[in-house]
Each structure stands twice: as C-alpha cells, then as structure tokens.
Design a protein around this motif. Structure first.
Motif, PDB file in Angstrom:
ATOM      1  N   PHE C 183       1.004  -1.198   0.288  1.00 26.74           N
ATOM      2  CA  PHE C 183       0.050  -0.168  -0.235  1.00 26.74           C
ATOM      3  C   PHE C 183       0.673   1.152   0.125  1.00 26.74           C
ATOM      4  O   PHE C 183       0.237   2.192  -0.875  1.00 26.74           O
ATOM      5  N   CYS C 184       2.000   1.413   0.507  1.00 20.08           N
ATOM      6  CA  CYS C 184       3.077   2.529   1.003  1.00 20.08           C
ATOM      7  C   CYS C 184       4.274   2.398  -0.083  1.00 20.08           C
ATOM      8  O   CYS C 184       4.234   3.041  -0.982  1.00 20.08           O
ATOM      9  N   HIS C 185       3.985   0.981   0.246  1.00 18.61           N
ATOM     10  CA  HIS C 185       5.757   1.109  -0.899  1.00 18.61           C
ATOM     11  C   HIS C 185       5.200   0.830  -2.712  1.00 18.61           C
ATOM     12  O   HIS C 185       6.033   1.367  -3.529  1.00 18.61           O
ATOM     13  N   GLY C 186       4.253   0.464  -3.224  1.00 15.60           N
ATOM     14  CA  GLY C 186       3.807   1.035  -4.075  1.00 15.60           C
ATOM     15  C   GLY C 186       3.477  -0.491  -4.693  1.00 15.60           C
ATOM     16  O   GLY C 186       4.482  -1.543  -4.592  1.00 15.60           O
ATOM     17  N   THR C 187       2.623  -1.242  -5.258  1.00 16.75           N
ATOM     18  CA  THR C 187       2.248  -2.501  -6.239  1.00 16.75           C
ATOM     19  C   THR C 187       3.064  -2.667  -7.779  1.00 16.75           C
ATOM     20  O   THR C 187       3.498  -1.482  -8.235  1.00 16.75           O
ATOM     21  N   ARG C 188       3.186  -3.421  -8.564  1.00 17.82           N
ATOM     22  CA  ARG C 188       3.047  -3.342  -9.691  1.00 17.82           C
ATOM     23  C   ARG C 188       1.781  -3.351 -10.409  1.00 17.82           C
ATOM     24  O   ARG C 188       0.722  -4.124  -9.952  1.00 17.82           O
ATOM     25  N   ILE C 189       1.396  -2.142 -11.245  1.00 22.41           N
ATOM     26  CA  ILE C 189       0.576  -2.299 -11.596  1.00 22.41           C
ATOM     27  C   ILE C 189       0.180  -3.359 -13.532  1.00 22.41           C
ATOM     28  O   ILE C 189       0.837  -2.596 -14.068  1.00 22.41           O
ATOM     29  N   GLU C 190      -0.371  -3.965 -13.725  1.00 22.28           N
ATOM     30  CA  GLU C 190      -0.653  -4.850 -15.324  1.00 22.28           C
ATOM     31  C   GLU C 190      -1.615  -4.748 -15.851  1.00 22.28           C
ATOM     32  O   GLU C 190      -3.083  -5.600 -14.934  1.00 22.28           O
ATOM     33  N   VAL C 191      -1.823  -4.156 -16.450  1.00 24.90           N
ATOM     34  CA  VAL C 191      -3.292  -4.679 -17.475  1.00 24.90           C
ATOM     35  C   VAL C 191      -3.097  -5.906 -17.391  1.00 24.90           C
ATOM     36  O   VAL C 191      -2.267  -7.085 -18.180  1.00 24.90           O
ATOM     37  N   LYS C 192      -4.355  -6.723 -17.776  1.00 30.07           N
ATOM     38  CA  LYS C 192      -4.894  -7.949 -17.629  1.00 30.07           C
ATOM     39  C   LYS C 192      -6.422  -8.006 -17.962  1.00 30.07           C
ATOM     40  O   LYS C 192      -7.044  -8.991 -18.291  1.00 30.07           O
ATOM     41  N   GLY C 193      -5.685  -7.524 -19.614  1.00 26.19           N
ATOM     42  CA  GLY C 193      -7.310  -7.317 -20.687  1.00 26.19           C
ATOM     43  C   GLY C 193      -8.225  -6.866 -19.796  1.00 26.19           C
ATOM     44  O   GLY C 193      -7.880  -5.274 -19.551  1.00 26.19           O
ATOM     45  N   MET C 194      -9.431  -6.599 -20.405  1.00 27.05           N
ATOM     46  CA  MET C 194     -10.081  -5.428 -20.750  1.00 27.05           C
ATOM     47  C   MET C 194     -11.469  -5.774 -19.853  1.00 27.05           C
ATOM     48  O   MET C 194     -11.861  -7.041 -20.100  1.00 27.05           O
ATOM     49  N   GLN C 195     -12.180  -5.172 -19.680  1.00 24.75           N
ATOM     50  CA  GLN C 195     -13.693  -5.594 -18.289  1.00 24.75           C
ATOM     51  C   GLN C 195     -14.980  -4.425 -19.434  1.00 24.75           C
ATOM     52  O   GLN C 195     -14.655  -3.518 -19.138  1.00 24.75           O
ATOM     53  N   THR C 196     -15.697  -4.681 -19.139  1.00 29.57           N
ATOM     54  CA  THR C 196     -17.208  -4.137 -18.523  1.00 29.57           C
ATOM     55  C   THR C 196     -18.201  -4.278 -18.077  1.00 29.57           C
ATOM     56  O   THR C 196     -17.979  -5.117 -16.833  1.00 29.57           O
ATOM     57  N   LEU C 197     -17.609  -2.461 -17.658  1.00 29.61           N
ATOM     58  CA  LEU C 197     -17.989  -1.656 -16.411  1.00 29.61           C
ATOM     59  C   LEU C 197     -19.476  -1.275 -16.614  1.00 29.61           C
ATOM     60  O   LEU C 197     -19.982  -0.526 -17.621  1.00 29.61           O
ATOM     61  N   GLU C 198     -20.683  -0.864 -15.521  1.00 29.14           N
ATOM     62  CA  GLU C 198     -21.436  -0.520 -15.366  1.00 29.14           C
ATOM     63  C   GLU C 198     -21.449   0.580 -15.375  1.00 29.14           C
ATOM     64  O   GLU C 198     -20.427   0.845 -13.662  1.00 29.14           O
ATOM     65  N   THR C 199     -21.221   2.261 -15.838  1.00 31.90           N
ATOM     66  CA  THR C 199     -21.560   3.425 -15.290  1.00 31.90           C
ATOM     67  C   THR C 199     -22.456   4.469 -15.045  1.00 31.90           C
ATOM     68  O   THR C 199     -23.232   3.656 -15.922  1.00 31.90           O
ATOM     69  N   ASP C 200     -22.824   5.878 -15.110  1.00 32.83           N
ATOM     70  CA  ASP C 200     -23.994   6.471 -15.011  1.00 32.83           C
ATOM     71  C   ASP C 200     -23.844   6.894 -16.407  1.00 32.83           C
ATOM     72  O   ASP C 200     -25.318   6.525 -16.508  1.00 32.83           O
ATOM     73  N   LEU C 201     -23.470   6.372 -17.221  1.00 33.36           N
ATOM     74  CA  LEU C 201     -23.104   6.460 -19.043  1.00 33.36           C
ATOM     75  C   LEU C 201     -23.957   5.501 -19.656  1.00 33.36           C
ATOM     76  O   LEU C 201     -23.543   5.287 -20.229  1.00 33.36           O
ATOM     77  N   GLY C 202     -23.751   3.880 -18.647  1.00 35.75           N
ATOM     78  CA  GLY C 202     -23.916   3.017 -19.212  1.00 35.75           C
ATOM     79  C   GLY C 202     -23.061   2.446 -19.277  1.00 35.75           C
ATOM     80  O   GLY C 202     -22.513   2.548 -18.392  1.00 35.75           O
ATOM     81  N   ASP C 203     -22.791   0.776 -20.089  1.00 36.22           N
ATOM     82  CA  ASP C 203     -21.793  -0.181 -19.819  1.00 36.22           C
ATOM     83  C   ASP C 203     -20.695   0.659 -20.469  1.00 36.22           C
ATOM     84  O   ASP C 203     -21.039   1.199 -21.806  1.00 36.22           O
ATOM     85  N   MET C 204     -19.530  -0.157 -20.351  1.00 38.93           N
ATOM     86  CA  MET C 204     -18.462   0.461 -20.760  1.00 38.93           C
ATOM     87  C   MET C 204     -17.421   0.033 -20.426  1.00 38.93           C
ATOM     88  O   MET C 204     -16.882  -0.499 -19.602  1.00 38.93           O
ATOM     89  N   GLU C 205     -16.198  -0.566 -21.458  1.00 40.20           N
ATOM     90  CA  GLU C 205     -15.297  -1.187 -21.588  1.00 40.20           C
ATOM     91  C   GLU C 205     -14.019  -0.102 -21.026  1.00 40.20           C
ATOM     92  O   GLU C 205     -13.572   1.678 -20.957  1.00 40.20           O
ATOM     93  N   PHE C 206     -13.542  -1.039 -20.470  1.00 38.04           N
ATOM     94  CA  PHE C 206     -12.357  -0.004 -19.546  1.00 38.04           C
ATOM     95  C   PHE C 206     -10.913  -1.573 -19.397  1.00 38.04           C
ATOM     96  O   PHE C 206     -11.370  -2.898 -19.182  1.00 38.04           O
TER      97      PHE C 206
END
Lengths: 499, 499, 499
Positions: C183-206
């Motif tokens: 949490f303090c030291h920092g994570t390694r951020i990796e992209v693991k594909g795409m997902q569809t999320l429900e947002t206020d403006l409808g489903d979107m890809e992230f």
C-alpha cells in the motif's frame, strides 16, 4: 454575517477618516544592534518576535490596561524598560553578572539562556507561582531521588548479553539522559569554557554549554534559577495563545505515562476544541467563557484567568498548576493527595524510601495536603466546570473520578503483591537483595501497571476520555497485566525447581 | 481574492443601503425565564446556544426551505413550536410527564436529561432511523448479553493476589462501569430521590440521577427512550458541523478496538481533510461534493445527504448508519454480514451462545442480512466513492476489503484453535469448565487477536489507512500473537507435566 | 486589524474601479470533452482540479515567473502545452503508446495511471531527483530482496494450528500484499485484459488493472516508470500546500516502524505548527522563513526551497529527499550511513545477505556514502536549522543525535546476541537451519527491538520529540524487550531440557 457587517461599518468609516492605526514604538539601541545582524542570520526568530506582543508594547503601555487584562504582574516600571519594546537585548543582556553563560558579543555582555529570573522582571508573580509547581523541581525530583535515579538508569543504561546473562552498564552518558528523561524534566546547563564556531559572519567565540539545547520544565539555568518559560511560551513569540492550546502540554504529556493530550482529544471537550478552535480567540485577556471559547483546553482548567462576559472573574490565573488539583494522579506508584512541597526529595516513607506512599499504598500523610486543602482545590476546579455544567453533573463526574483513584490503586496493589512474591521466592531480586526494583522483566511489568495503565485510567476518568480507561492502555491492560505477571511467576517457579 | 471581492461588493451595498441583517426572532417566555439566571450561572452553554441554529430559527422558518435543505424531518409544525426559536424550555420542559427526572424548578416542570423522545418532535425521521442502529441498543447489547457481560467483568473487576493465586471480585461497582464501557455504550439513568445542592443562587433541590452524567450512544433515559443525540451533536450548539467532522466519531472510535479515526488520519482522505478542512463548509445542506468539501469525513460515507452542484441527490441522509455497510467489521469475534436487528441479544448460535457466529466462525445466517441486502448496501456506499473515483478504482478497493475480511477471520480462527487446545489440555478453563472465556492470560491474548488486530486490519482495508493493517496493530500483531499464544501453550504444558 | 485596513482600501478602490480579476484561460478541446461528462460523473475530482494551479495557469505563464518562484523545472514549452491549462487530457492522453493501460475512451486514447513519466514533461528535475530516492525503489527494495520478502511473508502469510504446531502458508495472495506492505511501497500495476463496467453513462469498456488502486511511492506503472507523484501531491489538486503539510508524510510515516509524524506532533516544531499553521502561507514560492511560516514541517527540512525575505536561497528544493540526511535511521537492523544507490538490492554483506550491515552491525561501507558526504548532507540540513537557531544550539542537537545512533545500535546488537544464542542452542531456527529469521516469537521480539523501538528512539532524537525516545516505544521498550527476550530464552531452555 454579523462579522461582515462590522467589517462593512469599519470600512465605511475608514474610507472617510483614514485613521493611523500604527503606533510608533521605540526599539532600544541595543536591540537595534542585535536586529541588524540577526535579521539576516536568524530570520525566523526575528520574524516571530516581530509578530509578538513583546515587539508591540512597552511596560508603560501594558500598565495602562485594567488589572484583569494585564499579562504582566509587576506593578511598577522596571528600570530602563519603560518606553522601549521588549526586544532581544531586554532579555539577553539583563542581569549579566548573574548568568555564568554571559559572554562578550559585539560589544555587549550577552547571555544565551534566558531564565525565569530574567522573565521575573516583568512577570514576578508568574515566576513565583511557577516555583511552587512540582514541574519547577522536575530535575531535582528525578536526579536527586535515588529511587527515581534508579528508574532512569534501568531505562537508559546500555545492556549487554554475555554467557546467557544480561547486564546493565553502570553509567549512563549525559547525552542520553539529555535526549531521554531530561528532555522534558530539564537538564542542568553548565558553562564548560569557550569555543570558536564558524558562523555566517565568520568565526566567533561562544560559551560551551553542557546540557544545551534544552527547554525542560525544571531546567537548572546558568544563573541558578529553575525552569524554562519557553517550555510553554515558545521563543520568540512567547505567545499566550500557544500556551493556551493543548499542543503545548502535549509536548510532554502525550506518552503512555502521561496520556493527558490523548485523553483530551477523545473527550467531548477535545472534540469541540478540534471542531471550533480556529474561530476562538486565544489572545483575549481576560479569557471570557462562551465569547472567546466554548470548551476548555488544558490551560482553561489548570492555569488561566477565566471571566464571564460581564468581566467577573470565575477563576484567577495561576502558574502554580496544582492549585486546582486535589490528587496527584501520575508519576508515582499510587495516586495520592498532592504533596505540600514542590521539592519531593524531602519525603521519606516508613520503609525509608523517598516516596510519598508505602510500597503498599498508604500515603505519607505528613508530606501531603490534607483533606480540607483537597476540598478547596477541587472546589476551585469545579468553578470552571460550573460555567457550562450543573452542580449535579459536576458532582457525578468527580465522584466517579474519586472512585477510579481508589480502584486503580487497588489494581496497583495487586501487581505489587505479585512482585513482592517474586522477590520473596527468589525468582527476582528486589529491595531485600539490595538490587534495583526496576531492572527485571517482572519489575518492568509492575512499573507499567501504575506508570502506564493506572495513570491512563485515571486521566480518562479525570477528563472524560472513555477509551483510555478501557482498551487504550486502560482497565483492559491493568487486568491482562496481572494475569501475565502471575503467569511469569508460575513459569519462573516451575523452571526454577528443575535447576 | 474572490472572497474579498464579494466582501467588497457587500460592503459597497451596505454603505449605501444600511440594511438590517438581523431578523427579529421570538424567544418563548419560558426560555426567557431560564436565560435570565443561566446567562450568569452557566454562561458557556448559553453562549453556545446563542450561536446555534436552534437560537436563530423557528420551525415555521425551517419548513419554508426546500426539502433537500432541511435538517428537520417533521412536515408539520408541532404544537406551540411554530414561531419561537428552540430554546431551553422547548427541550427541557416538553413531555414533562414522560420524564421521571422532571422536577419543579422556579415554577417550571423541568427535566434534566433531554432524550431522543424530545428531539423527535422536530426530527422524527432521524430518531426513527437511529433506533435501527446497533448503537441505539449499545447498552442492552452489552449488559443484556451474558457473554459480553462476562467480558466487561473480566476487564473491570478488581483482582486480588493471595497465596499464589489471582482472583476476580464477583461484583463490579456501578461507578466503574459508568467510567469504563458504559461511557460510550451509555448508562441507565435512574432517579434515586431528591438532593439539596449548593448553587450560586443558594441551596436548591434537584433529582439524584444514577448513571449521570453520560452521553453514551445507547443511554437508557428516564423517559424510557434509548440513545443520546448529544453523543454526536454536542450541547448546546447541536451543530451539524461538529457531527460531520471526524473528531465526533473519534470520541468512541479511536481505541485499539475500533481504530476508525486513527485509520482515517493516515488515509489519503484524512490527509486532504486535515490539509483543507478549515476552508470547507460544514454547515451547508445539502452537502455538495466538490463545492463544500473535497474529501469525505466519517459522516460523508455513513450518514450525510450528499448532492452534486446541480442539487441532485447522490445519497440520502440516513441516521441508520449501517445502511451503507455490508459487513460488521468490529466488536465481534469474526467479521460477518450485518445483523438484521439492532437488538443482537436475540441471536443464539448452535452452541447456544448469544453470538452471531460460532466460535469457529460460521455465521448464524438467519439473524444476518442476506447477500442481496449486502450488495445493496455496498452499492449505496459506492455511490459516494464514485463521486471522485472511477468504477475500476472502486471495484478494486472493495475486492481487497472483502479479501481482508476473509483472511482476518482465518487468522482469528487459528488463534481460536490454540485457545481451544489450551482448554482441552487443561492448562486453561473455558466453556466446558463453565469458566469465563475472558479471564486468563491466554484468553486475553485471544481477545486481542480479533478485538484489536483483526479489527484494525479490517478498518485499514475499509478506509485505506495502510499502516493499521501492518505494523500499527495490524497483520504484524496478528502474526506475532499466534506465535506467542503457541509459546504460552508450550510453556504451560511443559511446566504442568512437572507438577 | 491591518488586514481589515487592507480590505478597506481594496474595497474603496474596487467600488470606484470595478476591475476584472478573472483572467481568461484556455482549456484544450480534449479536456473540454472530458469535463462535459466528468463534471457530472465524478464531480469531486473535477471541482478539485478547478481549484488547482493546473487549472489556472499555462506553461507559458509559469515560465514568465522568476526561476526562484517556479514550480515547474522545464525551461522550454513542451509541444502542445503552451497556451492551454493543464487539464484532464494534458496528463491522461499524453505519451499514449508508452502506457500499457491506454484504451479507447469516447474517441480518445486515454490511460488511467498518470505516471512520473507524464509529470516529467513539465517537472523533469523533480522526477529525476525523485528517482534517486530509496522511495522510488520501494517496490523492488522490498520484493526484490530475499530477506525483506521473507519478512513480508512472515507478516502476511495465513498461519494455521494443527496438532500443537503453528504453520505458515507458503504463498501470500496479491490482494493481501497490496492491502499491506505494498500500500505504501507501491504495487506493480499490470493490465490483465479488458472488462465491461456499469457506469452512470451505461456499460463501458475499461482495462482490468492488477494492483489498482494504488498510490505507493515506488509503484511500478504500466509505462515502466517508478513511483506516484500523487503519493504526496494528491489528485486532482496536486497542491504544493498539501505536500508541505505533515499529514502527507504521515500517511506512511506514522506507524511504530516509522513514527516520524507522531514525533513531530510532540516536538516544539509540531506544537508551533499546530498552533499557527492556519495563518501560514503554504502556497508561496519561494517559501520564506519567518514570513510564510514560523516552524518547519517535514518538507521544510527535507525537500523545500527555503529563502529569506530578501529572496536569498537558504536551501535549494530537492526531491532527492536524502540530500540533507546523513544517516538512514529506519527500516534496517542498524542505523548506518545512507546508501549510495537508491536500489539497495545490489548490496551484499560479508555473510552474503542483501543487507547494508552485518547482523552484528558493521556497515557494508563500500555501498554507503562516506564521511565526507555525510558531513556535507548534515551541513545542508543545518542551513535550515540555522534560520532560527544559533550554531551552539544546532551543534548540541546533532551531537546528541549521533550519540543516539550509536546507543540504539548497541541495544540492537544486544538483542541480536540473545537471538543468536537461541539459534545456537536450538530453541529457535535461524540462518544455519535455513529457516526464516522472522517467523518465531523470539525473532519477532528481535524485529521490534530495531524496527519499532530503536527507530522510534532515533526519530525522537532527530526531531526532538522527547517521549518517543523514552516511554512511547522508546528506550523503555528497548530495555524491557531485552529482559523479556532473555526470559523467553531461559524458559525455552528450561522446558527443552525436560523433553
């Protein structure tokens, strides 16, 4: 809205009349000389001073105020201080001969350590009252009491481990003591010769001060006086506002041994302070309850002159901070009535130890204030409470506090009984073996019973800061510690038999 | 600059038009009578009240505001309260007959303890919602649950040491309980007769109240109602601003058992709060994200009505504070889905104990909200998060939190297994021996596993306050405690054999 | 009063002249597109940004300031950034190809994680300096060092108890690590594909991001850069003011392992900060001692450009925060001279361990700065001190600090000797048995000796925060811990014999 309206009126007038708000104030020639270099060399403290009351008033002006509003207690103008503001020179070159740290500095006889003796020129009553505090004797009460000196050593001495045994170094270096207990209690500052130091203005000669820097409450100064006014009124603004805020007391009263500030922050009073204090007036004298503040800080209850909005005094200012305290609730094995003298090294209990109670808790009554004085001090404190609370509320609160004094002393006694059993059964060495009573694990557990847990519980009761009486170093730990001390004793006895 | 400019405009107008900013507001005759003495007798609270919204508005005026801006929830004007401000009498002489602490005071039937029943006259929805909180039942949930009553006694009872054995006193005095657990949980306030007290205005008669003073969240009031609105809206300003600041929650949620405030202060949210809060608007209703504040406080996430700058509601105000909480993360042996009822003394697990899980962690599902309700509450909470964070961020955060619920429960289970082994091997006495499960050292170590370390770790996960999940009472201590419990068991078994 | 007078003058003028205070600033077309939705979707962060310097200036405007006042370090206008304010798009769609988390979002190639690589466009010197910090390597220095990886596992791994024995799980899940040390030291951020999320403006890809959210100081970003500027300059105001306040550092430097913030709050500096900070100017550049602030915060001593009122630089700004630090006082077994490289995984001691000292304390000198560099860094730090303190004061302070480095190392060595004895006598398993040196109770006690108590004592000495060198995790605990370690060894040896 009201405030903006007042601003509007002020503005309207100021546009028409263009008044001069700034009053001409004289800075002494000596201070002017100081400032010429120090504005560049130490700009921070010069700027602090420039914003201070000291830089903006003279004794003559201060004496024109009504008594209730004054923050000086002299009633006559000290020689040479009438018409100049209180600047560098007014404090640092006064009483030159009394100060062993006086040295020649650019043509002036300057001393480094400004002492209560210097401050007493304008604030004699504050210094006189402060001298009656245990705090003013915090150096001697520690270093001059063999029991407490032993506790210090058990904390500060380097330990070593050799062939399965732990040993303590016999001597603790001065630097460690200054960095440890004496940081708050105060060091003894001694002049050890002169040294040449490289400065922005080239090499210069300064005294070598042992025990410096230090701003501890019982500091022994080079002029022989005790204490340091800057403990609570930090240089170089010396502000009453800072001293009235709880952060000042927190410098020394936050640890597990004296969790006053922590307890305050979780009390209703602390909540109200944290929520509103930026809108309060910490400079007003007298300090008017309801107008200038709406919940007490440490100073409100223990020190400040409090008045109502009609200017009637509710309680008088006192720098003898035990004036409103019935009990001494921390620092000693058992809570007890306040000592009569600020020098507590003069006390001896029946066992011959320099302590205000026996190891079993009975008070050394002759050295302590009597019940009548206790009642008087409690009544004085309650005057503050009654500004916002009914008598029924206040009575209920103080009855609980007294009960907690009693129960925490009982829990300390139980811990003491386990320790005595360990001594008697030869699994630890105590008084009978002429050994330190603080150097072994079981002894350190015992110390925590009173110095941390009972203290914390009492502070929580005194200041209504719930959790410090339960899970945050409170009753939870008093209870657990007794079980762990008993287990320790069992383990030691069981493993001893086999040897 | 903008602010000064606005001031400038206001001033320019005020110079020209001399408007009257102060609206005439009527103080009831009864309140006027109170004020005549109490302005002198208790100036602090009168001044607080004078600055309060209560002193500056009437129900009629309040009802003129749009619903989203109101802080009262009644929609009709209560009898007699239309045109007067809410003063002393409006709270302290209402419902006189319902209050057992009502007494004759200068011609009025006054009661001391103002209760949620009184506040409900204007704030019925808040009182109704609050009654669905575990907090509103905090007295009964503790004192009416034999397991928790036993935990209380193990903390508060005086222990003694005699012939090598430690014993607990069978009874704990009321004063200790009031000063300890019940300080936050609330006392039961009972009228025990009348007493004569010395006041500034001479001797007067007042009720003797047992359990007073107290402002605990589950206080049992003399009118039979539960709770104390002044827990969070301190007398006598009753400010929404104070309740919205984190210091209020910190009064009870700061200790090692519930380190919510500590975790908050080291979170990014807490950092932003501490850095900027003096510039935020804590009085605005609705509370507009971005305009009035830029990071959440406790209230933002758990209670407040939050809107965007177009006046659209993001989340509704709720005084049922579990409305947005999926899990119950503290106070119990294992974290679990929130209980359905605020009265948790009705729960029984398979072992017959009044606990929401088995000793081995399985939830008593019938008594707890189901997964659908959990999802609903989580979604409600996430609406707040989404004001500033993307869905990916929020999803990642909550997944980690759920994982931490799981792992902390596992670490508690391991500690439980060691404890059970100690019971089974007869080196400690537990349920089978009909002994307290909280009174021995190993049991107290077990309690710390869940009550301190697992709780702390969960709070850190919930509120992103790193160190409380690691070294500050977090995973470090969960890990160490298990090793120490296992060592304790080894030592006991090894030394037992020799007996 | 003076302030009101100025207001009055301003008002008088403004009434007459009606000036326009607001300067027209251009927002890029791309940022405008972002704002159209995000003002509604994430109103909180948009509002934060609108109040930020980024929203109110352009690089061209910033470069018009004198060098001493600039907070950007580029000296030329980056392509495309001259005349627009720094908005959403200027950070989130820059360098699109370098970012593995770049995705198509409403017609733009947006990346989620803004990295030091992005910030370096305008702030190259800050990013370059920061890369020389141990902090920038906080991920690798932990996860890439087998000793430290082992410490992590000993804290985070689930333990189980079976047939009288405690075992550690072999693997720790990523979610726990991210919620704990990383949490303090920092994570390694990796992209693991795409997902569809429900947002206020409808489903979107992230993008699905592993290790997200995280703002740790050594975060490994999807573009390969290290660190997160928002650790200290929180989104989306990125304020220098927040970074200058101590709450920012407290996010990671408050626990028992690094009690910097706690020590600060009880220091005189912290007291003055708490008392006055609402009146200080945290936005001024350069930051003028005495004018803008009257006591240092963390940033003052370690990072900020400090000037006097004549605009002369006292110390330069540095984002290599060890520039003014002689010692590395925390995180390692013994305090030692600062490492030369920010990547400390390259260090090997004589025993072959990746540590900067031997287990017995001798430094791996080749990897550490030499005495000359130490003196240089100390002298740089002292320039800050000398703004308010005399050379005698400063010298005394630093001599004590050096002595405390020495004595705390001695007390750690004593604890190490006890641990080594436990290993040698086969009551614990250590290096010789190829076992973890962190997983048993005695090993955890040893860790606390240096990671908590010696660290705390050193911080107290460094920053003059008394109690953290005595009772608040200071010398009291160093002393007690040694006694308890020795007792543990005795108990183990006594009970072992009987087996």
């Amino acid at each position: 809205m009201k405030r903006h309206f007042i601003t509007a009126i002020l503005v309207a007038f100021s546009v028409l009349t263009l008044p001069t708000f700034v009053m001409a104030l004289e800075v002494s020639e000596a201070t002017q000389t100081c400032l010429e270099c120090h504005e560049t060399v130490t700009p921070g403290i010069v700027a602090n001073w420039q914003k201070s009351v000291h830089a903006k008033t003279t004794v003559v002006e201060a004496l024109k105020k009504p008594a209730i509003s004054r923050t000086i207690s002299t009633d006559k103008v000290p020689t040479g201080l009438g018409k100049v503001v209180i600047g560098c020179a007014e404090c640092h070159i006064t009483n030159a001969k009394a100060h062993k740290d006086t040295f020649e500095h650019n043509g002036y006889q300057v001393h480094i350590v400004v002492s209560p003796g210097d401050c007493a020129i304008c604030h004699p009553q504050e210094v006189e009252q402060y001298s009656k505090n245990l705090m003013s004797m915090a150096y001697k009460n520690l270093k001059g009491n063999p029991v407490y000196q032993d506790l210090m050593n058990s904390i500060n001495a380097i330990q070593d481990f050799h062939r399965g045994k732990v040993t303590y170094a016999k001597k603790v270096d001065d630097s460690t003591e200054a960095d440890s207990c004496l940081f708050c209690h105060g060091t003894r500052i001694e002049v050890k010769g002169m040294q040449t130091l490289e400065t922005d203005l080239g090499d210069m000669e300064f005294p070598i001060l042992k025990g410096w820097p230090n701003q501890g409450v019982g500091r022994i100064n080079p002029d022989g006086t005790h204490g340091s006014c800057s403990s609570c009124h930090p240089r170089h603004s010396f502000s009453i506002a800072v001293a009235r805020k709880p952060y000042t007391c927190a410098e020394c009263h936050k640890g597990p041994d004296v969790p006053a500030y922590k307890v305050y922050t979780v009390s209703k009073h602390g909540n109200i302070y944290s929520s509103y204090a930026t809108k309060w007036n910490f400079l007003a004298t007298p300090w008017v309850v309801g107008r200038d503040f709406s919940a007490p800080t440490c100073a409100t209850c223990h020190i400040s002159l409090i008045a109502n909005k009609d200017g009637e005094v509710i309680v008088k200012r006192t720098h003898q901070m035990n004036d409103r305290s019935k009990w001494r609730i921390f620092g000693l094995i058992y809570a007890h009535a306040h000592p009569k003298s600020s020098d507590v090294t003069i006390i001896k209990n029946k066992a011959g130890l320099p302590l205000p109670t026996e190891l079993t808790g009975e008070p050394v009554s002759a050295a302590l204030i009597n019940e009548k004085e206790q009642q008087k001090r409690e009544a004085e404190m309650q005057k503050v409470c009654l500004s916002c609370h009914s008598m029924g509320w206040v009575k209920g609160h103080f009855e609980r506090f007294d009960n907690t004094i009693k129960t925490t002393n009982q829990m300390t006694l139980t811990a003491t009984k386990i320790l005595v059993a360990a001594w008697e059964k030869n699994v630890a060495k105590g008084l009978a073996q002429k050994d330190s009573i603080f150097n072994e694990a079981i002894e350190k557990m015992w110390v925590e019973q009173w110095l941390f847990y009972a203290n914390s519980t009492r502070f929580a009761a005194a200041m209504a800061g719930a959790d410090y009486g339960v899970f945050a170093n409170g009753r939870w730990y008093m209870s657990k510690n007794i079980q762990q001390m008993a287990d320790w004793l069992d383990f030691k006895l069981a493993t001893k038999k086999k040897k």
